[in-house]
Design a protein around this motif. Structure first.
Motif, PDB file in Angstrom:
ATOM      1  N   GLN A  16       0.822  -1.206   0.000  1.00 58.80           N
ATOM      2  CA  GLN A  16       0.000   0.000   0.000  1.00 58.80           C
ATOM      3  C   GLN A  16       0.860   1.262   0.000  1.00 58.80           C
ATOM      4  OE1 GLN A  16      -3.934   1.302   2.227  1.00 58.80           O
ATOM      5  NE2 GLN A  16      -2.229   1.326   3.669  1.00 58.80           N
ATOM      6  N   GLN A  17       1.872   1.301   0.871  1.00 54.91           N
ATOM      7  CA  GLN A  17       2.685   2.514   0.936  1.00 54.91           C
ATOM      8  C   GLN A  17       3.455   2.728  -0.366  1.00 54.91           C
ATOM      9  OE1 GLN A  17       6.258   3.065   1.300  1.00 54.91           O
ATOM     10  NE2 GLN A  17       6.629   0.903   0.925  1.00 54.91           N
ATOM     11  N   ALA A  18       3.896   1.653  -0.997  1.00 58.56           N
ATOM     12  CA  ALA A  18       4.611   1.780  -2.274  1.00 58.56           C
ATOM     13  C   ALA A  18       3.682   2.286  -3.377  1.00 58.56           C
ATOM     14  CB  ALA A  18       5.227   0.439  -2.660  1.00 58.56           C
ATOM     15  N   ASP A  19       2.464   1.749  -3.414  1.00 64.15           N
ATOM     16  CA  ASP A  19       1.484   2.193  -4.412  1.00 64.15           C
ATOM     17  C   ASP A  19       1.084   3.649  -4.195  1.00 64.15           C
ATOM     18  OD1 ASP A  19       1.590  -0.374  -5.434  1.00 64.15           O
ATOM     19  OD2 ASP A  19      -0.408  -0.960  -4.722  1.00 64.15           O
ATOM     20  N   ARG A  41       2.864   9.879   4.470  1.00 68.36           N
ATOM     21  CA  ARG A  41       3.202   9.608   5.874  1.00 68.36           C
ATOM     22  C   ARG A  41       2.219   8.633   6.511  1.00 68.36           C
ATOM     23  NH1 ARG A  41       3.702  14.549   9.282  1.00 68.36           N
ATOM     24  NH2 ARG A  41       2.221  15.436   7.840  1.00 68.36           N
ATOM     25  N   SER A  42       0.932   8.811   6.268  1.00 70.08           N
ATOM     26  CA  SER A  42      -0.040   7.908   6.900  1.00 70.08           C
ATOM     27  C   SER A  42       0.109   6.487   6.373  1.00 70.08           C
ATOM     28  CB  SER A  42      -1.469   8.416   6.724  1.00 70.08           C
ATOM     29  OG  SER A  42      -1.883   8.389   5.376  1.00 70.08           O
ATOM     30  N   SER A  43       0.334   6.331   5.066  1.00 69.21           N
ATOM     31  CA  SER A  43       0.471   4.971   4.516  1.00 69.21           C
ATOM     32  C   SER A  43       1.749   4.302   5.006  1.00 69.21           C
ATOM     33  CB  SER A  43       0.422   4.994   2.992  1.00 69.21           C
ATOM     34  OG  SER A  43       1.519   5.671   2.437  1.00 69.21           O
ATOM     35  N   ARG A  44       2.819   5.065   5.133  1.00 67.10           N
ATOM     36  CA  ARG A  44       4.068   4.497   5.660  1.00 67.10           C
ATOM     37  C   ARG A  44       3.945   4.185   7.145  1.00 67.10           C
ATOM     38  NH1 ARG A  44       8.093   8.573   2.372  1.00 67.10           N
ATOM     39  NH2 ARG A  44       7.992   7.419   0.412  1.00 67.10           N
ATOM     40  N   SER A  45       3.160   4.964   7.828  1.00 68.38           N
ATOM     41  CA  SER A  45       2.985   4.755   9.256  1.00 68.38           C
ATOM     42  C   SER A  45       2.251   3.447   9.556  1.00 68.38           C
ATOM     43  CB  SER A  45       2.238   5.942   9.868  1.00 68.38           C
ATOM     44  OG  SER A  45       2.225   5.830  11.260  1.00 68.38           O
ATOM     45  N   VAL A  46       1.382   3.012   8.665  1.00 63.57           N
ATOM     46  CA  VAL A  46       0.719   1.715   8.865  1.00 63.57           C
ATOM     47  C   VAL A  46       1.791   0.635   8.982  1.00 63.57           C
ATOM     48  CG1 VAL A  46      -0.859   0.001   7.894  1.00 63.57           C
ATOM     49  CG2 VAL A  46      -1.336   2.441   7.574  1.00 63.57           C
ATOM     50  N   LEU A  50       3.141  -1.312  12.471  1.00 67.05           N
ATOM     51  CA  LEU A  50       3.077  -2.776  12.553  1.00 67.05           C
ATOM     52  C   LEU A  50       4.406  -3.350  13.036  1.00 67.05           C
ATOM     53  CD1 LEU A  50       1.023  -3.679   9.383  1.00 67.05           C
ATOM     54  CD2 LEU A  50       0.411  -4.179  11.762  1.00 67.05           C
ATOM     55  N   SER A  51       5.505  -2.736  12.622  1.00 73.22           N
ATOM     56  CA  SER A  51       6.810  -3.184  13.115  1.00 73.22           C
ATOM     57  C   SER A  51       6.907  -2.997  14.621  1.00 73.22           C
ATOM     58  CB  SER A  51       7.930  -2.402  12.423  1.00 73.22           C
ATOM     59  OG  SER A  51       7.991  -2.752  11.069  1.00 73.22           O
ATOM     60  N   GLU A  52       6.386  -1.882  15.098  1.00 74.13           N
ATOM     61  CA  GLU A  52       6.356  -1.644  16.542  1.00 74.13           C
ATOM     62  C   GLU A  52       5.453  -2.665  17.223  1.00 74.13           C
ATOM     63  OE1 GLU A  52       5.212   2.406  17.285  1.00 74.13           O
ATOM     64  OE2 GLU A  52       6.736   3.187  15.925  1.00 74.13           O
ATOM     65  N   ALA A  53       4.317  -2.950  16.617  1.00 73.70           N
ATOM     66  CA  ALA A  53       3.379  -3.924  17.190  1.00 73.70           C
ATOM     67  C   ALA A  53       4.027  -5.301  17.300  1.00 73.70           C
ATOM     68  CB  ALA A  53       2.113  -4.006  16.330  1.00 73.70           C
ATOM     69  N   TYR A  54       4.785  -5.665  16.283  1.00 76.68           N
ATOM     70  CA  TYR A  54       5.435  -6.970  16.282  1.00 76.68           C
ATOM     71  C   TYR A  54       6.342  -7.135  17.495  1.00 76.68           C
ATOM     72  CZ  TYR A  54       7.617 -11.183  14.540  1.00 76.68           C
ATOM     73  OH  TYR A  54       8.043 -12.473  14.406  1.00 76.68           O
ATOM     74  N   ARG A  55       6.946  -6.062  17.929  1.00 75.63           N
ATOM     75  CA  ARG A  55       7.835  -6.098  19.097  1.00 75.63           C
ATOM     76  C   ARG A  55       7.060  -6.125  20.419  1.00 75.63           C
ATOM     77  NH1 ARG A  55      11.960  -8.411  17.352  1.00 75.63           N
ATOM     78  NH2 ARG A  55      12.959  -7.359  15.620  1.00 75.63           N
ATOM     79  N   LYS A  56       5.750  -5.992  20.357  1.00 73.45           N
ATOM     80  CA  LYS A  56       4.923  -5.995  21.570  1.00 73.45           C
ATOM     81  C   LYS A  56       4.143  -7.297  21.736  1.00 73.45           C
ATOM     82  CE  LYS A  56       5.996  -1.707  22.353  1.00 73.45           C
ATOM     83  NZ  LYS A  56       7.008  -1.389  23.329  1.00 73.45           N
ATOM     84  N   THR A  57       4.509  -8.327  20.993  1.00 71.97           N
ATOM     85  CA  THR A  57       3.732  -9.565  21.033  1.00 71.97           C
ATOM     86  C   THR A  57       3.803 -10.297  22.369  1.00 71.97           C
ATOM     87  OG1 THR A  57       5.573 -10.730  19.996  1.00 71.97           O
ATOM     88  CG2 THR A  57       3.815  -9.940  18.545  1.00 71.97           C
ATOM     89  N   ASP A  71      -4.352   0.741  12.608  1.00 77.01           N
ATOM     90  CA  ASP A  71      -5.689   0.825  12.016  1.00 77.01           C
ATOM     91  C   ASP A  71      -6.105   2.283  11.816  1.00 77.01           C
ATOM     92  OD1 ASP A  71      -8.081  -0.448  11.049  1.00 77.01           O
ATOM     93  OD2 ASP A  71      -9.063   0.153  12.917  1.00 77.01           O
ATOM     94  N   SER A  72      -5.778   3.134  12.764  1.00 69.85           N
ATOM     95  CA  SER A  72      -6.082   4.561  12.636  1.00 69.85           C
ATOM     96  C   SER A  72      -5.337   5.171  11.452  1.00 69.85           C
ATOM     97  CB  SER A  72      -5.707   5.314  13.916  1.00 69.85           C
ATOM     98  OG  SER A  72      -6.504   4.886  14.989  1.00 69.85           O
ATOM     99  N   GLU A  73      -4.079   4.828  11.304  1.00 67.77           N
ATOM    100  CA  GLU A  73      -3.289   5.341  10.177  1.00 67.77           C
ATOM    101  C   GLU A  73      -3.831   4.818   8.851  1.00 67.77           C
ATOM    102  OE1 GLU A  73      -1.042   7.674  10.241  1.00 67.77           O
ATOM    103  OE2 GLU A  73      -0.827   7.796  12.422  1.00 67.77           O
TER     104      GLU A  73
END
Length: 122
Positions: A16-19, A41-46, A50-57, A71-73
């Motif tokens: 999505q961010q690339a497109d 910025r919003s598309s890259r932030s998604v 997610l990378s940050e979320a992965y570290r919170k598993t 999801d907000s982004e």
């Protein structure tokens, strides 16, 4: 990125961010510091959130928080697409694939938020 391969949403968010980046190249120069910057910025932030979320598993509540942020982004990205269409920079029928991609990301993020235990594996 090997460890992230088990989350399909990573691939979709990266796509999505690339497109969005390629699409936004056609926006007028006067939009460079507003719409163009915002949608990129919003598309890259998604993806980055997610990378940050992965570290919170290891921590379900923190994982949910980061997934909610992603999801907000993702919703913000959809809103900026609405603006681009309303300004006639792009036509709705030209971005059907982006709309579908954005919707898929949203569905996956919502599934992940509702089934956090499945994604907490540490």
């Amino acid at each position: 990125m090997k460890e992230k391969e088990n989350w399909k949403v990573f691939d979709l968010a990266f796509e999505q961010q690339a497109d969005i980046f390629e699409l936004s190249k056609i926006f007028p120069k006067e939009e460079l510091y507003s719409l163009t910057s915002q949608i990129r910025r919003s598309s890259r932030s998604v993806y980055s959130t997610l990378s940050e979320a992965y570290r919170k598993t290891k921590y379900p509540q923190l994982l949910i928080l980061k997934l909610t942020d992603a999801d907000s982004e993702n919703s913000e990205t959809s809103s900026w697409l609405d603006v681009a269409v309303s300004c006639r920079y792009i036509k709705e029928d030209e971005i059907g694939n982006l709309r579908e991609l954005n919707l898929q990301i949203g569905k996956l993020l919502n599934y992940m938020m509702k089934n956090t235990g499945t994604f907490c594996f540490r």
